[in-house]
Design a protein around this motif. Structure first.
Motif, PDB file in Angstrom:
ATOM      1  N   UNK A 154       0.936  -1.264   0.017  1.00 52.16           N
ATOM      2  CA  UNK A 154       0.248  -0.029  -0.118  1.00 52.16           C
ATOM      3  C   UNK A 154       0.801   1.272  -0.086  1.00 52.16           C
ATOM      4  N   UNK A 155       1.822   1.257   0.840  1.00 54.50           N
ATOM      5  CA  UNK A 155       2.903   2.387   0.917  1.00 54.50           C
ATOM      6  C   UNK A 155       3.434   2.754  -0.436  1.00 54.50           C
ATOM      7  N   UNK A 156       3.918   1.683  -1.185  1.00 58.40           N
ATOM      8  CA  UNK A 156       4.592   1.930  -2.345  1.00 58.40           C
ATOM      9  C   UNK A 156       3.598   2.195  -3.506  1.00 58.40           C
ATOM     10  N   UNK A 157       2.337   1.674  -3.452  1.00 55.65           N
ATOM     11  CA  UNK A 157       1.175   2.194  -4.333  1.00 55.65           C
ATOM     12  C   UNK A 157       0.761   3.396  -4.245  1.00 55.65           C
ATOM     13  N   UNK A 158       0.899   4.041  -3.040  1.00 53.72           N
ATOM     14  CA  UNK A 158       0.685   5.319  -2.931  1.00 53.72           C
ATOM     15  C   UNK A 158       1.577   6.290  -3.132  1.00 53.72           C
ATOM     16  N   UNK A 159       2.965   6.005  -2.942  1.00 56.47           N
ATOM     17  CA  UNK A 159       4.072   6.766  -2.960  1.00 56.47           C
ATOM     18  C   UNK A 159       4.966   6.654  -4.134  1.00 56.47           C
ATOM     19  N   UNK A 160       4.833   5.510  -4.898  1.00 57.77           N
ATOM     20  CA  UNK A 160       5.884   5.186  -5.824  1.00 57.77           C
ATOM     21  C   UNK A 160       6.086   6.081  -7.043  1.00 57.77           C
TER      22      UNK A 160
END
Lengths: 209, 328
Positions: A154-160
């Motif tokens: 989720x973190x990567x999906x939000x911030x990638x």
């Protein structure tokens, strides 16, 4: 050039023991074989990592030993598409696998000591796999690991979008670690997607396709 | 006369440093543009924590926007395909397809496209020199943090296209904690749409869809993070419906512009195993490659801090999360 001769030459090449002339002769041999070139390129790359860029401490002797041990092992079977070049590739595949095994070992088991005597290459590989625990999060419970992975995704999906490396942060989620399936002892470290699946089944109602 | 030599030489040094920094930031801006705007295919090696893996990437940009596909090369086939609207994961070993809607990614601007004076307070941007990578001439750039709360990066960029060829993530001890390196890379004018189609046969796979889109909202007042590393600010607050939680999860994003940390807050559902003293959630710190995470319980909620940042950052942030009442 015979298989043995080629293996010897390649080994000498990667050890930096060939003269300029020998090197160019060998490279000419390789030049005509694109499949072999790719394999060699990969090996060279891994070699570069080991020699110059590998994380943590590096045991070059260990890499060398494993390479040599594996070359002397029976060759790995190649796919049907490789038939024509099979004879050439076999030893090189051996070298490449040796290098990748070595790098896994170097990256993962930095302080591991191997004895020079008695054990053969097979034992050595098994040893590496057995020792190489905690590949993923260093947590005891699968459920905790699964949650962490879910949050990380989720973190990567939000911030990638802002990531220094574009989509590449997703790499951990594409990685498939065969060891987790093969080794019963490591089942507790089961890779996150396998466990996520259990979570999905529990927590999410399946949508009709 | 002698009096002036010292200040002048200082001035020359500072001008030289500024030029070098500008040069490095220009390269990084070019890289950020190249990664997002070029059409390319490549294979890369990924060394992460204790694993070494090879995978391929296909990236295409056209009137439909940015589309990309990432696929594992060894073991069971796994793919991630992303476009403007959705992210699809195909996992052959699980026989499943997971479809998620794209999240509000644009909220955090691309820091590298415009490296601000603020960012320079926390990082130095330096051209290290020239090298060779993936058979191409490369420019080597270093991003050096000025404190222990962010990682450093060493990046090898293709001199011609500024495309990223290799990256090292470096901790405060100077150790490489994660590496990524293209073994081959082809930059092309056009990529056929077929290259972005799933390669993994998934006809009989189970399909799981994300139920609701993430909701970007004003942050609730119930939570406060009292200590952040210098330069980190809250940039986003959303709630997510997540597979691992029955209740929506609060998500706060903090960033200094380059390093990003997520703080997740969730209300655990009752669980029997908890009574046995076992935690279903992360308590304390853990790591995976360059990624660090820290968890603790606050006022009956689980706090999990995660990001590609050093342990010091997730600890500092995680320990300072406070519940200050439900004044929504």
């Amino acid at each position: 050039m015979s298989n043995d001769k080629l293996t010897e030459q390649l080994s000498a090449y990667f050890d930096g023991e060939l003269t300029r002339l020998e090197k160019s002769l060998l490279l000419k041999q390789i030049e005509s074989d694109s499949e072999l070139k790719i394999k060699l390129g990969r090996y060279q790359l891994i070699e570069d990592i080991i020699k110059n860029q590998a994380p943590g401490s590096i045991d070059l002797n260990f890499h060398d030993r494993v390479s040599k041990q594996l070359i002397s092992e029976p060759a790995y079977s190649s796919g049907a598409s490789l038939k024509g070049v099979q004879k050439w590739i076999k030893p090189v595949v051996g070298v490449a696998i040796a290098a990748s095994v070595a790098i896994v070992a170097i990256v993962s088991v930095q302080n591991l000591q191997y004895s020079d005597t008695s054990d053969d290459g097979n034992n050595r590989i098994t040893q590496i796999e057995n020792v190489d625990e905690g590949t993923r999060w260093a947590v005891k419970r699968q459920e905790v690991e699964s949650r962490l992975n879910s949050l990380l995704f989720n973190h990567y999906e939000t911030t990638s979008n802002n990531s220094i490396r574009g989509m590449l942060p997703f790499a951990p989620f594409v990685v498939y670690d065969k060891r987790f399936k093969d080794d019963e002892k490591l089942k507790r470290n089961v890779s996150h997607e396998q466990f996520d699946q259990q979570q999905i089944n529990q927590n999410l109602q399946q949508e009709p396709r | 006369m002698v009096k002036f030599v010292f200040p002048i030489s200082l001035w020359i040094i500072s001008v030289t440093v500024a030029v070098a920094e500008n040069d490095a930031t220009q390269w990084l801006q070019r890289m950020a543009t190249a990664i997002k705007t070029l059409n390319y295919k490549g294979t890369f090696v990924y060394i992460h924590g204790r694993q070494v893996e090879a995978m391929t990437i296909v990236h295409k940009v056209d009137e439909l926007g940015e589309r990309e596909k990432l696929m594992s090369l060894n073991g069971a086939a796994r793919e991630i395909i992303r476009d403007q609207n959705k992210l699809i994961c195909i996992l052959s070993d699980n026989k499943s397809v997971i479809i998620e809607k794209s999240r509000a990614r644009k909220i955090i601007p691309d820091a590298l496209l415009m490296i601000s004076a603020k960012l320079r307070k926390h990082y130095r941007f330096v051209v290290i020199g020239n090298g060779r990578m993936t058979g191409r001439k490369a420019k080597i750039i270093a991003v050096e943090p000025r404190d222990k709360y962010r990682y450093g990066y060493r990046l090898w960029l293709d001199k011609r296209s500024a495309m990223l060829l290799k990256s090292d993530v470096i901790n405060d001890k100077g150790q490489v904690v994660e590496q990524l390196m293209f073994t081959n890379l082809t930059i092309v004018k056009n990529i056929d749409d077929s290259a972005l189609k799933p390669e993994v046969a998934h006809k009989d796979f189970k399909v799981f869809k994300q139920l609701k889109k993430a909701r970007v909202q004003n942050a609730p007042k119930a939570w406060r993070v009292s200590r952040l590393p210098v330069g980190y600010k809250m940039k986003m607050y959303t709630t997510h419906d997540m597979r691992t939680s029955k209740m929506p999860v609060d998500h706060f994003v903090y960033t200094d512009g380059l390093s990003i940390v997520s703080v997740y807050i969730e209300k655990p559902s009752p669980d029997k195993s908890k009574q046995k003293g076992e935690n279903r959630f992360l308590i304390g710190a853990t790591s995976m490659g360059a990624i660090n995470a820290y968890g603790r319980e606050v006022a009956g909620y689980q706090i999990t801090v995660v990001g590609e940042v050093p342990k010091a950052s997730v600890m500092l942030i995680g320990r300072s999360v406070e519940y200050i009442g439900s004044r929504k």
